[in-house]
Design a protein around this motif. Sequence first.
Motif, PDB file in Angstrom:
ATOM      1  N   THR A 205       1.058  -1.575   0.201  1.00  0.00           N
ATOM      2  CA  THR A 205       0.175   0.031  -0.196  1.00  0.00           C
ATOM      3  C   THR A 205       0.494   1.913  -0.603  1.00  0.00           C
ATOM      4  O   THR A 205       1.307   1.854   0.661  1.00  0.00           O
ATOM      5  CB  THR A 205      -1.033   0.008   1.417  1.00  0.00           C
ATOM      6  OG1 THR A 205      -1.470  -0.560   0.929  1.00  0.00           O
ATOM      7  CG2 THR A 205      -1.825   1.550   1.711  1.00  0.00           C
ATOM      8  N   ASP A 206       0.533   2.151  -1.233  1.00  0.00           N
ATOM      9  CA  ASP A 206       1.288   3.098  -1.030  1.00  0.00           C
ATOM     10  C   ASP A 206       3.483   2.567  -1.280  1.00  0.00           C
ATOM     11  O   ASP A 206       3.754   3.970  -1.191  1.00  0.00           O
ATOM     12  CB  ASP A 206       1.158   4.452   0.416  1.00  0.00           C
ATOM     13  CG  ASP A 206      -0.407   4.742  -0.170  1.00  0.00           C
ATOM     14  OD1 ASP A 206      -0.722   4.920  -0.433  1.00  0.00           O
ATOM     15  OD2 ASP A 206      -0.763   5.392   0.659  1.00  0.00           O
ATOM     16  N   PHE A 207       2.997   1.752  -2.134  1.00  0.00           N
ATOM     17  CA  PHE A 207       4.711   1.413  -1.927  1.00  0.00           C
ATOM     18  C   PHE A 207       5.463   2.347  -3.155  1.00  0.00           C
ATOM     19  O   PHE A 207       5.073   2.846  -3.729  1.00  0.00           O
ATOM     20  CB  PHE A 207       4.527  -0.037  -2.752  1.00  0.00           C
ATOM     21  CG  PHE A 207       5.964  -0.797  -2.388  1.00  0.00           C
ATOM     22  CD1 PHE A 207       6.377  -1.677  -1.345  1.00  0.00           C
ATOM     23  CD2 PHE A 207       6.245  -0.346  -3.742  1.00  0.00           C
ATOM     24  CE1 PHE A 207       7.716  -2.643  -1.264  1.00  0.00           C
ATOM     25  CE2 PHE A 207       7.705  -1.502  -3.912  1.00  0.00           C
ATOM     26  CZ  PHE A 207       7.964  -2.113  -3.099  1.00  0.00           C
ATOM     27  N   GLY A 209       6.364   4.024  -0.318  1.00  0.00           N
ATOM     28  CA  GLY A 209       6.231   4.471   0.974  1.00  0.00           C
ATOM     29  C   GLY A 209       7.486   5.333   1.035  1.00  0.00           C
ATOM     30  O   GLY A 209       8.614   5.678   0.194  1.00  0.00           O
ATOM     31  N   ASN A 210       7.708   6.520   2.681  1.00  0.00           N
ATOM     32  CA  ASN A 210       8.788   7.128   3.149  1.00  0.00           C
ATOM     33  C   ASN A 210       9.876   5.843   3.693  1.00  0.00           C
ATOM     34  O   ASN A 210       9.067   5.420   4.456  1.00  0.00           O
ATOM     35  CB  ASN A 210       8.523   8.392   3.329  1.00  0.00           C
ATOM     36  CG  ASN A 210       7.410   9.184   2.557  1.00  0.00           C
ATOM     37  OD1 ASN A 210       6.983   9.340   1.267  1.00  0.00           O
ATOM     38  ND2 ASN A 210       6.180   9.944   3.642  1.00  0.00           N
ATOM     39  N   LEU A 215       3.158   2.845   9.491  1.00  0.00           N
ATOM     40  CA  LEU A 215       1.964   3.180   9.290  1.00  0.00           C
ATOM     41  C   LEU A 215       1.516   2.432   9.678  1.00  0.00           C
ATOM     42  O   LEU A 215       1.577   1.176   9.326  1.00  0.00           O
ATOM     43  CB  LEU A 215       2.132   3.393   7.870  1.00  0.00           C
ATOM     44  CG  LEU A 215       2.861   4.562   7.216  1.00  0.00           C
ATOM     45  CD1 LEU A 215       2.292   4.568   5.105  1.00  0.00           C
ATOM     46  CD2 LEU A 215       2.419   6.101   7.304  1.00  0.00           C
ATOM     47  N   ILE A 217      -2.337   0.442   9.133  1.00  0.00           N
ATOM     48  CA  ILE A 217      -2.470   0.456   7.217  1.00  0.00           C
ATOM     49  C   ILE A 217      -4.042  -0.478   7.872  1.00  0.00           C
ATOM     50  O   ILE A 217      -3.572  -1.703   8.140  1.00  0.00           O
ATOM     51  CB  ILE A 217      -1.894  -0.523   5.720  1.00  0.00           C
ATOM     52  CG1 ILE A 217      -0.579   0.601   6.126  1.00  0.00           C
ATOM     53  CG2 ILE A 217      -2.090  -0.605   5.561  1.00  0.00           C
ATOM     54  CD1 ILE A 217       0.021  -0.001   5.225  1.00  0.00           C
ATOM     55  N   THR A 224      -9.040   0.913   1.470  1.00  0.00           N
ATOM     56  CA  THR A 224      -8.197   0.432   2.315  1.00  0.00           C
ATOM     57  C   THR A 224      -7.252   2.025   2.496  1.00  0.00           C
ATOM     58  O   THR A 224      -6.814   3.289   1.987  1.00  0.00           O
ATOM     59  CB  THR A 224      -6.136   0.291   0.958  1.00  0.00           C
ATOM     60  OG1 THR A 224      -6.342  -1.017   0.286  1.00  0.00           O
ATOM     61  CG2 THR A 224      -5.339   0.035   2.440  1.00  0.00           C
ATOM     62  N   THR A 225      -6.891   2.622   4.227  1.00  0.00           N
ATOM     63  CA  THR A 225      -6.668   3.343   4.508  1.00  0.00           C
ATOM     64  C   THR A 225      -5.845   3.285   5.558  1.00  0.00           C
ATOM     65  O   THR A 225      -4.898   2.125   5.868  1.00  0.00           O
ATOM     66  CB  THR A 225      -7.973   3.989   5.867  1.00  0.00           C
ATOM     67  OG1 THR A 225      -7.924   2.445   6.725  1.00  0.00           O
ATOM     68  CG2 THR A 225      -9.553   4.266   5.409  1.00  0.00           C
ATOM     69  N   VAL A 226      -4.744   4.454   5.496  1.00  0.00           N
ATOM     70  CA  VAL A 226      -3.189   4.687   5.973  1.00  0.00           C
ATOM     71  C   VAL A 226      -3.021   5.824   6.756  1.00  0.00           C
ATOM     72  O   VAL A 226      -3.684   7.497   6.893  1.00  0.00           O
ATOM     73  CB  VAL A 226      -2.480   4.683   4.956  1.00  0.00           C
ATOM     74  CG1 VAL A 226      -1.250   4.381   5.226  1.00  0.00           C
ATOM     75  CG2 VAL A 226      -2.910   4.058   3.443  1.00  0.00           C
ATOM     76  N   ARG A 227      -2.823   5.528   8.690  1.00  0.00           N
ATOM     77  CA  ARG A 227      -2.052   6.383   8.955  1.00  0.00           C
ATOM     78  C   ARG A 227      -1.477   6.524   9.690  1.00  0.00           C
ATOM     79  O   ARG A 227      -0.362   5.275   9.460  1.00  0.00           O
ATOM     80  CB  ARG A 227      -3.250   6.622   9.607  1.00  0.00           C
ATOM     81  CG  ARG A 227      -3.401   5.919  11.037  1.00  0.00           C
ATOM     82  CD  ARG A 227      -3.996   6.308  11.804  1.00  0.00           C
ATOM     83  NE  ARG A 227      -4.472   5.211  12.629  1.00  0.00           N
ATOM     84  CZ  ARG A 227      -4.078   5.120  14.316  1.00  0.00           C
ATOM     85  NH1 ARG A 227      -3.105   5.771  14.457  1.00  0.00           N
ATOM     86  NH2 ARG A 227      -4.116   3.659  15.311  1.00  0.00           N
ATOM     87  N   ARG A 228      -0.631   7.189   9.784  1.00  0.00           N
ATOM     88  CA  ARG A 228       0.545   7.303  10.438  1.00  0.00           C
ATOM     89  C   ARG A 228       0.958   7.318  11.964  1.00  0.00           C
ATOM     90  O   ARG A 228       0.057   7.652  12.752  1.00  0.00           O
ATOM     91  CB  ARG A 228       1.675   9.205  10.509  1.00  0.00           C
ATOM     92  CG  ARG A 228       3.364   8.518  11.105  1.00  0.00           C
ATOM     93  CD  ARG A 228       4.041  10.095  10.666  1.00  0.00           C
ATOM     94  NE  ARG A 228       5.246   9.758  10.785  1.00  0.00           N
ATOM     95  CZ  ARG A 228       6.517  11.246   9.900  1.00  0.00           C
ATOM     96  NH1 ARG A 228       5.657  11.990   9.772  1.00  0.00           N
ATOM     97  NH2 ARG A 228       7.029  10.917  10.576  1.00  0.00           N
TER      98      ARG A 228
END
Length: 230
Positions: A205-207, A209-210, A215, A217, A224-228
């Motif tokens: 997911t969001d590959f 990434g930073n 994250l 996930i 799909t939701t993502v949060r730090r």
Amino acid sequence: MTDRKKGWGRKLKLASVPIVLASLAACATPFNADVSRFQTQLPAPQGESYFVVADDPALAGGLEFAQYADLVEAQMSRLGYAQAASADSASLLVRFDYGVSTGRERVRTTGFRDPFYDPWFGSRWGRSRFGYGRPFYGSRWGFGFYDPWFGGPDVRSYTVYTSGIDMKIDRAATGERLFEGKAQAISTSNRLQYLVPNLVEAMFTDFPGNSGETLRISIAPEKTTVRRVD
């Protein structure tokens, strides 16, 4: 059919309603994973090929590993990388590993704060090299109790498992490490057939990434939701 039989049939139908609702609620529960990723500069897909290999030699050649490697291959291909026919002909080697702990017991008391509620508290792994233990197929659930005579709380015990995947991408020609990632989750299931697909989806997911960011996930049935994670 007699009235008595009709009554029993109606009771059975009504009794099945909570089971159905509980099943639907379980299906709608999102799968949460904590994903940490580190990278240098991953090359663009154009002109690059990959091959997935087992990071643990004990898994190499296994049918189970091949099934989970297919999931990684599908994600790499979706990103635009070409799958090579063999490790020798690939420009990138994707090293993949997975596992689940043997589980640990928890007790939940209704109406009181559970000091062990934090799913990451005290989690330990089974294998020292990679950090995971192979699944233990034993009793998964305990039984709660409630004492109506003493007015005690509703206490339930259950087993939780820590699962995870580990993925590395190396430059095949030089062995240079380009990417490292881990996805970990806590759940009441130790079924790798359920856990690994969700962990792979979380990893990609969001590959990529930073680099250095972790994250949380959530893999939901429809999105799909993502949060730090602080």
